[in-house]
Design a protein around this motif. Sequence first.
Motif, PDB file in Angstrom:
ATOM      1  N   ALA A   5      -3.113  -6.000  -5.203  1.00 34.30           N
ATOM      2  CA  ALA A   5      -3.740  -4.873  -4.512  1.00 34.30           C
ATOM      3  C   ALA A   5      -4.482  -5.367  -3.272  1.00 34.30           C
ATOM      4  CB  ALA A   5      -4.710  -4.163  -5.449  1.00 34.30           C
ATOM      5  N   VAL A   6      -4.401  -4.578  -2.204  1.00 34.06           N
ATOM      6  CA  VAL A   6      -5.099  -4.911  -0.957  1.00 34.06           C
ATOM      7  C   VAL A   6      -6.132  -3.824  -0.698  1.00 34.06           C
ATOM      8  CG1 VAL A   6      -4.864  -5.323   1.509  1.00 34.06           C
ATOM      9  CG2 VAL A   6      -3.073  -6.090  -0.058  1.00 34.06           C
TER      10      VAL A   6
ATOM     11  N   TYR B 108      -9.765  -2.333   1.383  1.00 35.70           N
ATOM     12  CA  TYR B 108     -10.705  -2.361   2.500  1.00 35.70           C
ATOM     13  C   TYR B 108     -12.007  -1.793   1.962  1.00 35.70           C
ATOM     14  CZ  TYR B 108     -12.820  -1.862   7.061  1.00 35.70           C
ATOM     15  OH  TYR B 108     -13.680  -1.983   8.144  1.00 35.70           O
ATOM     16  N   GLY B 109     -12.981  -2.674   1.713  1.00 36.75           N
ATOM     17  CA  GLY B 109     -14.195  -2.236   1.047  1.00 36.75           C
ATOM     18  C   GLY B 109     -13.866  -1.827  -0.376  1.00 36.75           C
ATOM     19  N   LYS B 110     -14.153  -0.596  -0.724  1.00 27.79           N
ATOM     20  CA  LYS B 110     -13.874  -0.091  -2.068  1.00 27.79           C
ATOM     21  C   LYS B 110     -12.583   0.725  -2.138  1.00 27.79           C
ATOM     22  CE  LYS B 110     -16.795   3.967  -1.276  1.00 27.79           C
ATOM     23  NZ  LYS B 110     -18.000   4.702  -1.729  1.00 27.79           N
ATOM     24  N   TYR B 111     -11.858   0.804  -1.025  1.00 25.77           N
ATOM     25  CA  TYR B 111     -10.662   1.641  -0.962  1.00 25.77           C
ATOM     26  C   TYR B 111      -9.370   0.826  -1.049  1.00 25.77           C
ATOM     27  CZ  TYR B 111     -14.014   5.084   0.761  1.00 25.77           C
ATOM     28  OH  TYR B 111     -15.103   5.926   0.895  1.00 25.77           O
ATOM     29  N   LEU B 112      -8.393   1.378  -1.762  1.00 27.14           N
ATOM     30  CA  LEU B 112      -7.066   0.776  -1.812  1.00 27.14           C
ATOM     31  C   LEU B 112      -6.309   1.155  -0.539  1.00 27.14           C
ATOM     32  CD1 LEU B 112      -4.924  -0.715  -3.608  1.00 27.14           C
ATOM     33  CD2 LEU B 112      -4.121   1.574  -4.271  1.00 27.14           C
ATOM     34  N   VAL B 113      -5.767   0.158   0.161  1.00 26.38           N
ATOM     35  CA  VAL B 113      -5.006   0.444   1.379  1.00 26.38           C
ATOM     36  C   VAL B 113      -3.529   0.073   1.241  1.00 26.38           C
ATOM     37  CG1 VAL B 113      -6.994   0.246   2.910  1.00 26.38           C
ATOM     38  CG2 VAL B 113      -5.610  -1.779   2.416  1.00 26.38           C
ATOM     39  N   GLY B 114      -3.189  -0.685   0.187  1.00 28.71           N
ATOM     40  CA  GLY B 114      -1.796  -1.055  -0.011  1.00 28.71           C
ATOM     41  C   GLY B 114      -1.654  -2.157  -1.041  1.00 28.71           C
ATOM     42  N   LYS B 115      -0.508  -2.785  -1.041  1.00 28.48           N
ATOM     43  CA  LYS B 115      -0.278  -3.921  -1.938  1.00 28.48           C
ATOM     44  C   LYS B 115       0.566  -4.962  -1.214  1.00 28.48           C
ATOM     45  CE  LYS B 115       3.792  -1.729  -4.062  1.00 28.48           C
ATOM     46  NZ  LYS B 115       4.392  -1.259  -5.328  1.00 28.48           N
ATOM     47  N   VAL B 116       0.489  -6.188  -1.674  1.00 29.03           N
ATOM     48  CA  VAL B 116       1.261  -7.264  -1.056  1.00 29.03           C
ATOM     49  C   VAL B 116       2.738  -7.052  -1.384  1.00 29.03           C
ATOM     50  CG1 VAL B 116       1.689  -9.742  -0.997  1.00 29.03           C
ATOM     51  CG2 VAL B 116      -0.658  -8.876  -1.193  1.00 29.03           C
ATOM     52  N   GLU B 117       3.534  -6.905  -0.335  1.00 22.19           N
ATOM     53  CA  GLU B 117       4.963  -6.663  -0.520  1.00 22.19           C
ATOM     54  C   GLU B 117       5.753  -7.968  -0.589  1.00 22.19           C
ATOM     55  OE1 GLU B 117       8.189  -3.626   1.405  1.00 22.19           O
ATOM     56  OE2 GLU B 117       6.926  -4.750   2.802  1.00 22.19           O
TER      57      GLU B 117
ATOM     58  N   LEU C 160      -6.991  -8.462  -3.976  1.00 17.95           N
ATOM     59  CA  LEU C 160      -7.453  -8.573  -5.352  1.00 17.95           C
ATOM     60  C   LEU C 160      -6.491  -9.493  -6.095  1.00 17.95           C
ATOM     61  CD1 LEU C 160      -9.525  -7.636  -7.416  1.00 17.95           C
ATOM     62  CD2 LEU C 160      -8.062  -5.669  -7.899  1.00 17.95           C
ATOM     63  N   THR C 161      -6.872 -10.746  -6.227  1.00 19.89           N
ATOM     64  CA  THR C 161      -5.959 -11.748  -6.793  1.00 19.89           C
ATOM     65  C   THR C 161      -6.008 -11.842  -8.311  1.00 19.89           C
ATOM     66  OG1 THR C 161      -7.649 -13.455  -6.466  1.00 19.89           O
ATOM     67  CG2 THR C 161      -6.017 -13.149  -4.701  1.00 19.89           C
ATOM     68  N   GLY C 162      -6.993 -11.197  -8.922  1.00 19.52           N
ATOM     69  CA  GLY C 162      -7.073 -11.266 -10.377  1.00 19.52           C
ATOM     70  C   GLY C 162      -8.091 -10.317 -10.950  1.00 19.52           C
ATOM     71  N   PHE C 163      -7.860  -9.875 -12.220  1.00 20.11           N
ATOM     72  CA  PHE C 163      -8.804  -9.044 -12.960  1.00 20.11           C
ATOM     73  C   PHE C 163      -8.439  -9.154 -14.443  1.00 20.11           C
ATOM     74  CE2 PHE C 163      -5.286  -6.529 -11.469  1.00 20.11           C
ATOM     75  CZ  PHE C 163      -4.887  -5.752 -12.545  1.00 20.11           C
TER      76      PHE C 163
END
Length: 283
Positions: free
Chosen positions: A150-151, A153-162, A273-276
């Motif tokens: 997941a990518v 910006y602050g607390k918002y989702l803007v996309g994902k690594v393609e 977001l590299t991990g959770f």
Amino acid sequence: MKDIFKSTRFKIIVSIISLLLVGMLICAASGVSESVQSGIIGTVFTPVHWAATKLADGIEKITDSAKGNKEYNEKIKELQMQIGDLQSQLTDYNNLKTQNELYREALELKDENEEFEYLEASVIGRDSANPYCSFTISKGALNGVKDGDAVLYGKYLVGKVEKTYPTYSVVCTIIDPSFSGVSAYDITSKEISFVTGDAELAKEGLCKFENLDSATKISYGSIIATAGVTSTMPKGIVIGTVKEINDEETNISTYGVLEPGTDISDIDSCFVLTGFDGQKEAE
């Protein structure tokens, strides 16, 4: 200065002076008395003196004007440099303000989700031919980035690594039609569906919260966040707010027009977001 010597006034003055000299030579050759010479000088040289005075005044004005213009230009240059410095300081201030806001929101999300592992990245490229605002970031596989991350910006989702490369990665944004099937829910009604990009809505920087029931309670202003149904996307990341609710033309379902939480076309940095916890459990 060259224009003065080429002017008609200067030529007239030269002609008068020439006539004066010729007259004096004629008087000297013919033995005419000094009084006659004085008369010639008085008659001819008086207008010459007037013309010469006017010419001198004109030259002085030109010089003063040139001096004034030089000082004026130097002043303009000095003011332009000051304006440039102020604009640079304002740009730095706005960048710092934006960066602080980005970190503040990311830290708030981090406080709520201590298991999140972030990696900051800069936007280093955009494809101007791509209408869906895809972009390239400065971090890749060597930094721990993986396809599907997941990518934010602050607390918002803007996309994902393609697509991940050793030192950089390409991001698919949430308004891209290929960004499909991401589970999401309305934080008020808890209604779950999924967010996808849409070619028509993408023209306005919007995406789609689709496959809703015709009796949906979702309405204008509803906040949509990730539902965390899959192991690739955690729960609770805000995607955006609903602008309007429309009926599908091809079936009986309803969809929400979703406005992303931030202007994706304008961001210059982000967090990957590299991990959770959910991701680690799946592994």
